[in-house]
Enzyme design. Structure first.
Site, PDB file in Angstrom:
ATOM      1  N   ASP A  32     -48.012   4.717 -19.010  1.00  0.00           N
ATOM      2  CA  ASP A  32     -48.987   5.661 -18.458  1.00  0.00           C
ATOM      3  C   ASP A  32     -50.371   5.249 -18.946  1.00  0.00           C
ATOM      4  O   ASP A  32     -50.506   4.439 -19.863  1.00  0.00           O
ATOM      5  CB  ASP A  32     -48.648   7.100 -18.878  1.00  0.00           C
ATOM      6  CG  ASP A  32     -49.182   8.114 -17.871  1.00  0.00           C
ATOM      7  OD1 ASP A  32     -48.381   8.645 -17.078  1.00  0.00           O
ATOM      8  OD2 ASP A  32     -50.409   8.345 -17.851  1.00  0.00           O
ATOM      9  N   LEU A 247     -33.475  26.731   5.613  1.00  0.00           N
ATOM     10  CA  LEU A 247     -33.779  27.724   6.645  1.00  0.00           C
ATOM     11  C   LEU A 247     -34.004  29.072   5.988  1.00  0.00           C
ATOM     12  O   LEU A 247     -33.683  30.100   6.564  1.00  0.00           O
ATOM     13  CB  LEU A 247     -32.621  27.808   7.654  1.00  0.00           C
ATOM     14  CG  LEU A 247     -32.558  26.701   8.711  1.00  0.00           C
ATOM     15  CD1 LEU A 247     -31.349  26.902   9.612  1.00  0.00           C
ATOM     16  CD2 LEU A 247     -33.835  26.664   9.561  1.00  0.00           C
ATOM     17  N   GLY A 254     -44.969  24.606   0.519  1.00  0.00           N
ATOM     18  CA  GLY A 254     -46.065  24.003  -0.243  1.00  0.00           C
ATOM     19  C   GLY A 254     -45.517  22.952  -1.177  1.00  0.00           C
ATOM     20  O   GLY A 254     -44.489  22.347  -0.908  1.00  0.00           O
ATOM     21  N   CYS A 257     -45.366  17.581  -2.133  1.00  0.00           N
ATOM     22  CA  CYS A 257     -44.904  16.602  -1.130  1.00  0.00           C
ATOM     23  C   CYS A 257     -45.100  17.032   0.324  1.00  0.00           C
ATOM     24  O   CYS A 257     -45.743  16.331   1.093  1.00  0.00           O
ATOM     25  CB  CYS A 257     -43.426  16.299  -1.346  1.00  0.00           C
ATOM     26  SG  CYS A 257     -43.143  15.277  -2.785  1.00  0.00           S
TER      27      CYS A 257
HETATM   28  C1  UDX Z   1     -39.545  18.124  -1.576  1.00  0.00           C
HETATM   29  C2  UDX Z   1     -38.289  17.477  -0.973  1.00  0.00           C
HETATM   30  O1  UDX Z   1     -37.245  18.442  -0.885  1.00  0.00           O
HETATM   31  C3  UDX Z   1     -37.867  16.279  -1.795  1.00  0.00           C
HETATM   32  O2  UDX Z   1     -36.749  15.651  -1.202  1.00  0.00           O
HETATM   33  C4  UDX Z   1     -39.046  15.334  -1.795  1.00  0.00           C
HETATM   34  O3  UDX Z   1     -38.784  14.112  -2.312  1.00  0.00           O
HETATM   35  C5  UDX Z   1     -40.232  16.009  -2.480  1.00  0.00           C
HETATM   36  O4  UDX Z   1     -40.563  17.155  -1.715  1.00  0.00           O
HETATM   37  P1  UDX Z   1     -40.133  19.785  -3.551  1.00  0.00           P
HETATM   38  O5  UDX Z   1     -41.569  19.606  -3.166  1.00  0.00           O
HETATM   39  O6  UDX Z   1     -39.787  19.751  -4.996  1.00  0.00           O
HETATM   40  O7  UDX Z   1     -39.230  18.688  -2.840  1.00  0.00           O
HETATM   41  O8  UDX Z   1     -39.715  21.218  -3.006  1.00  0.00           O
HETATM   42  P2  UDX Z   1     -38.632  21.821  -2.013  1.00  0.00           P
HETATM   43  O9  UDX Z   1     -37.535  22.438  -2.778  1.00  0.00           O
HETATM   44  O10 UDX Z   1     -38.252  20.857  -0.964  1.00  0.00           O
HETATM   45  O11 UDX Z   1     -39.508  22.998  -1.356  1.00  0.00           O
HETATM   46  C6  UDX Z   1     -40.715  22.723  -0.659  1.00  0.00           C
HETATM   47  C7  UDX Z   1     -41.342  23.999  -0.183  1.00  0.00           C
HETATM   48  O12 UDX Z   1     -40.594  24.601   0.855  1.00  0.00           O
HETATM   49  C8  UDX Z   1     -41.486  25.074  -1.261  1.00  0.00           C
HETATM   50  O13 UDX Z   1     -42.731  25.713  -1.098  1.00  0.00           O
HETATM   51  C9  UDX Z   1     -40.321  26.008  -0.971  1.00  0.00           C
HETATM   52  O14 UDX Z   1     -40.518  27.316  -1.439  1.00  0.00           O
HETATM   53  C10 UDX Z   1     -40.276  25.952   0.537  1.00  0.00           C
HETATM   54  N1  UDX Z   1     -38.969  26.257   1.120  1.00  0.00           N
HETATM   55  C11 UDX Z   1     -37.907  25.439   0.894  1.00  0.00           C
HETATM   56  C12 UDX Z   1     -38.833  27.359   1.952  1.00  0.00           C
HETATM   57  O15 UDX Z   1     -39.776  28.122   2.176  1.00  0.00           O
HETATM   58  N2  UDX Z   1     -37.605  27.574   2.534  1.00  0.00           N
HETATM   59  C13 UDX Z   1     -36.539  26.767   2.340  1.00  0.00           C
HETATM   60  O16 UDX Z   1     -35.480  27.043   2.915  1.00  0.00           O
HETATM   61  C14 UDX Z   1     -36.690  25.671   1.475  1.00  0.00           C
END
Ligand code: UDX
Length: 429
Positions: A32, A247, A254, A257
């Site tokens: 890092d 779903l 948010g 990613c």
């Molecule tokens: C995501 C991808 O899932 C992962 O594979 C990728 O490499 C990085 O981005 P992450 O950002 O950690 O992971 O969060 P994730 O659990 O996917 O949720 C993303 C957003 O969607 C969150 O704000 C979560 O609250 C929202 N979400 C997720 C929903 O509103 N409904 C759902 O059913 C699932």
């Protein structure tokens, strides 16, 4: 015998990848640019909330397979595999900013072993493998794409139990060598070319975001037609072609990613002559969802939040992480602050006194009940389990007005109504 691996960047992805590869028996050196971070990681202090990561870092250090160094060039000398795990933030035009990746590639080029594989783990635009190769300036090393699919909060478990490992390389032999790092893991390994591997990452995240925007839009329809989105999703999900994952309706998606990757994919498509209208709508639907939740909160205080106190439970972008990046909760709160609301928030991962400009203007409470005391409305914006266990009789004693917007459909609406609370969820009429 484990392989020699270097990890450039010790953020969520780099640290998880390094700790998990060392757990699998490889010898891992992580680099890092922040000296204090390198020192504290060397003592086994993990700066992020990620289930199981502390244990794996401690194990790697004590067994002598995991170490931390300052400066990328100091990590790569012995490595046969070098993972680039650097931020690719959203640039001004929506495209991913590759400057960290390019700078690291330029820096490590002269120090790489002949035959080493430099592996992009960061989410990078299609064609980036070629860009990295140019910056390395070496024709005796290989550039490979190996995107991560790790969810924050469950990253260790996702790493060790992957649905798939995707490896994109021009040379099948090099792809096989990279695949061998993961041979102890379950799940399928897909070997393809670099452009396809890079595209798989964007397509996967965009599709998941599409599912969530779809269900949030359906939730809006459910509210209008008197249906319950929870039952609707259950009914849809039983169709195996659809499934029930991703779903879950909520305040919008948010995190670090989905927002940047969806914008980047729109830009990649546009730069290549395709207008990705579907994905633009997915993003617009998500923005609408933030607004819809803010409106629900306003409705409970008579339509205008100016001077009203809004208690918020949950600031992180989802539960089980301390990450505030692109948090729907903060987006919604900022909409309220802009029109004069007073926001008092509680989040189990955010301590009062935390200094972070993203929290400017928000009073941080020490617990659930401090947040709600005297508030005109309560909004539940992330799905931390302790919110389900909350004592609403106690909330009712000190809240000024018994009303709850449950943007995660977490709470027992009937029990709340019995206690005299007005309740509004997402897609439940
Ligand atoms: C995501 C991808 O899932 C992962 O594979 C990728 O490499 C990085 O981005 P992450 O950002 O950690 O992971 O969060 P994730 O659990 O996917 O949720 C993303 C957003 O969607 C969150 O704000 C979560 O609250 C929202 N979400 C997720 C929903 O509103 N409904 C759902 O059913 C699932």
């Amino acid at each position: 015998m484990g392989s020699n691996v270097a990890i450039i960047g010790t953020g969520y992805v780099g640290l998880t990848t390094g700790a998990c590869l060392s757990h699998l028996g490889h010898n891992v050196v992580c680099a890092d640019v922040i000296a204090e971070k390198v020192e504290s990681l060397s003592r086994g202090e993990v700066p992020i909330l990620e289930a199981g990561l502390d244990e794996l870092v401690a194990e790697g250090i004590s067994e002598g397979r995991l170490s931390f160094v300052l400066g990328a060039q100091n990590a790569v000398g012995e490595a046969d595999f070098v993972f680039l795990c650097l931020p690719t933030p959203q640039g001004a035009d929506g495209a991913a900013d590759l400057s960290f990746i390019k700078a690291a590639a330029t820096q490590i080029g002269p120090y790489l072993r002949p035959g080493a594989a430099v592996i992009n783990k960061s989410t990078v635009p299609v064609g980036s493998a070629g860009e990295v190769a140019k910056k390395l300036g070496r024709d005796d090393v290989h550039v490979v794409s190996n995107p991560e699919f790790l969810r924050e909060g469950t990253a260790v478990s996702d790493f060790l139990n992957p649905d798939r490992v995707v490896i994109g390389a021009d040379d099948p032999e090099v792809a096989k060598r990279v695949a061998s790092l993961y041979e102890a893991l379950p799940g399928e390994t897909l070997i393809t070319d670099p452009a396809s591997a890079e595209t798989i990452k964007y397509a996967s995240n965009a599709f998941l975001a599409t599912k969530i925007s779809f269900v949030n839009a359906m939730a809006a329809v459910c509210e209008e037609v008197g249906a319950d989105v929870v039952d609707v999703v259950r009914g849809m999900g039983l169709d195996q072609r659809i499934g029930d994952k991703f779903l879950v309706p909520g305040p919008g998606w948010g995190g670090s990613c989905f927002p940047k990757d969806s914008h980047a994919l729109v830009r990649i498509a546009e730069n290549n002559g395709y207008q990705f209208g579907l994905l633009r709508s997915v993003i617009a639907t998500n923005e609408e969802q933030f607004g819809r939740v803010a409106n629900k909160i306003a409705r409970f205080v008579g339509g205008n939040v100016e001077g009203k106190t809004v208690a918020v439970w949950g600031l992180t972008f989802k539960a089980h992480t301390d990450d505030l990046r692109d948090s729907p909760s903060l987006n919604i709160i900022n909409r309220l602050l802009e029109v004069g609301a007073i926001v008092r928030a509680y989040d189990p991962a955010v301590e009062p006194g935390t200094s972070d400009s993203r929290l400017d203007g928000i009073e941080i409470a020490a617990d659930l009940y401090e947040a709600t005391a005297g508030a005109d409305v309560l909004a539940v914006l992330t799905e931390w389990p302790e919110f389900i266990e909350a004592d609403f009789a106690k909330v009712g004693e000190s809240i000024a007005s018994r009303s709850v917007v449950d943007a995660r459909n977490l709470l027992d609406a009937t029990a709340l109504k019995d206690l005299g609370f007005e309740y509004d969820g997402i897609g439940r009429s």
